[in-house]
Design a protein around this motif. Structure first.
Motif, PDB file in Angstrom:
ATOM      1  N   LEU A  61       0.825  -1.210   0.000  1.00 48.90           N
ATOM      2  CA  LEU A  61       0.000   0.000   0.000  1.00 48.90           C
ATOM      3  C   LEU A  61       0.858   1.259   0.000  1.00 48.90           C
ATOM      4  CD1 LEU A  61      -2.844  -0.919   2.527  1.00 48.90           C
ATOM      5  CD2 LEU A  61      -3.011  -0.728   0.052  1.00 48.90           C
ATOM      6  N   LEU A  62       1.985   1.206   0.662  1.00 48.89           N
ATOM      7  CA  LEU A  62       2.845   2.378   0.762  1.00 48.89           C
ATOM      8  C   LEU A  62       3.743   2.562  -0.450  1.00 48.89           C
ATOM      9  CD1 LEU A  62       3.933   2.051   4.490  1.00 48.89           C
ATOM     10  CD2 LEU A  62       2.238   3.607   3.535  1.00 48.89           C
ATOM     11  N   ARG A  63       4.220   1.470  -1.034  1.00 50.99           N
ATOM     12  CA  ARG A  63       5.252   1.569  -2.072  1.00 50.99           C
ATOM     13  C   ARG A  63       4.750   1.403  -3.498  1.00 50.99           C
ATOM     14  NH1 ARG A  63       8.725  -1.973   1.639  1.00 50.99           N
ATOM     15  NH2 ARG A  63       9.710  -0.424   2.944  1.00 50.99           N
ATOM     16  N   SER A  69       0.071   4.451  -6.048  1.00 50.92           N
ATOM     17  CA  SER A  69       0.366   5.892  -6.016  1.00 50.92           C
ATOM     18  C   SER A  69      -0.869   6.755  -5.751  1.00 50.92           C
ATOM     19  CB  SER A  69       1.018   6.310  -7.339  1.00 50.92           C
ATOM     20  OG  SER A  69       0.133   6.048  -8.404  1.00 50.92           O
ATOM     21  N   HIS A  84      -2.670   7.418   1.331  1.00 56.00           N
ATOM     22  CA  HIS A  84      -1.505   7.864   2.098  1.00 56.00           C
ATOM     23  C   HIS A  84      -1.732   7.585   3.583  1.00 56.00           C
ATOM     24  CE1 HIS A  84       1.998  10.156   3.121  1.00 56.00           C
ATOM     25  NE2 HIS A  84       1.282  10.893   3.952  1.00 56.00           N
ATOM     26  N   MET A  85      -0.760   6.952   4.231  1.00 55.68           N
ATOM     27  CA  MET A  85      -0.778   6.658   5.672  1.00 55.68           C
ATOM     28  C   MET A  85      -1.924   5.734   6.089  1.00 55.68           C
ATOM     29  SD  MET A  85       1.941   8.118   6.654  1.00 55.68           S
ATOM     30  CE  MET A  85       1.838   8.088   8.434  1.00 55.68           C
ATOM     31  N   TYR A 120      -3.107   1.808   6.968  1.00 55.68           N
ATOM     32  CA  TYR A 120      -2.518   0.545   7.391  1.00 55.68           C
ATOM     33  C   TYR A 120      -3.605  -0.498   7.622  1.00 55.68           C
ATOM     34  CZ  TYR A 120      -3.442   2.574  12.017  1.00 55.68           C
ATOM     35  OH  TYR A 120      -4.021   3.169  13.105  1.00 55.68           O
TER      36      TYR A 120
END
Length: 102
Positions: free
Chosen positions: A2-4, A7, A12-13, A15
């Protein structure tokens, strides 16, 4: 992932707090939360639904299963509730210390 690899700025942020897969591997319920809390929950869930095909294909390529489940995303309020409980406990400790000083 999800983070890498995604896009989408809506994610964003974010979890993952929990996942549950049914016995037939038809569905996986994915519970998510974010640092900002529930104020962005609709935006985040919408972003995850948009990316669900990509997420599913990517995970299916990394995890060996006879069939890969469909992903269903849910908001998890548990972290926010834990923060609220922690704040209440901190307030109670402070009040208790104030009473002991008197």
């Amino acid at each position: 992932m999800l983070l890498r690899e995604i896009s989408d700025p809506r994610l964003h942020m974010v979890y993952v707090t929990d996942t549950k897969v049914d016995k037939e591997l038809a569905y996986a319920d994915v519970y998510v939360s974010a640092v900002e809390g529930a104020t962005r929950s609709e935006e985040i869930l919408s972003g995850l639904e948009s990316a669900s095909g990509f997420i599913r294909r990517t995970l299916a390529g990394r995890v060996e299963l006879r069939t890969f489940p469909r992903l269903r995303f849910h908001w998890d309020p548990t972290p926010e509730h834990a923060d609220q409980i922690e704040q209440i406990l901190a307030d109670l400790r402070l009040k208790n210390e104030t009473r002991k000083e008197k």
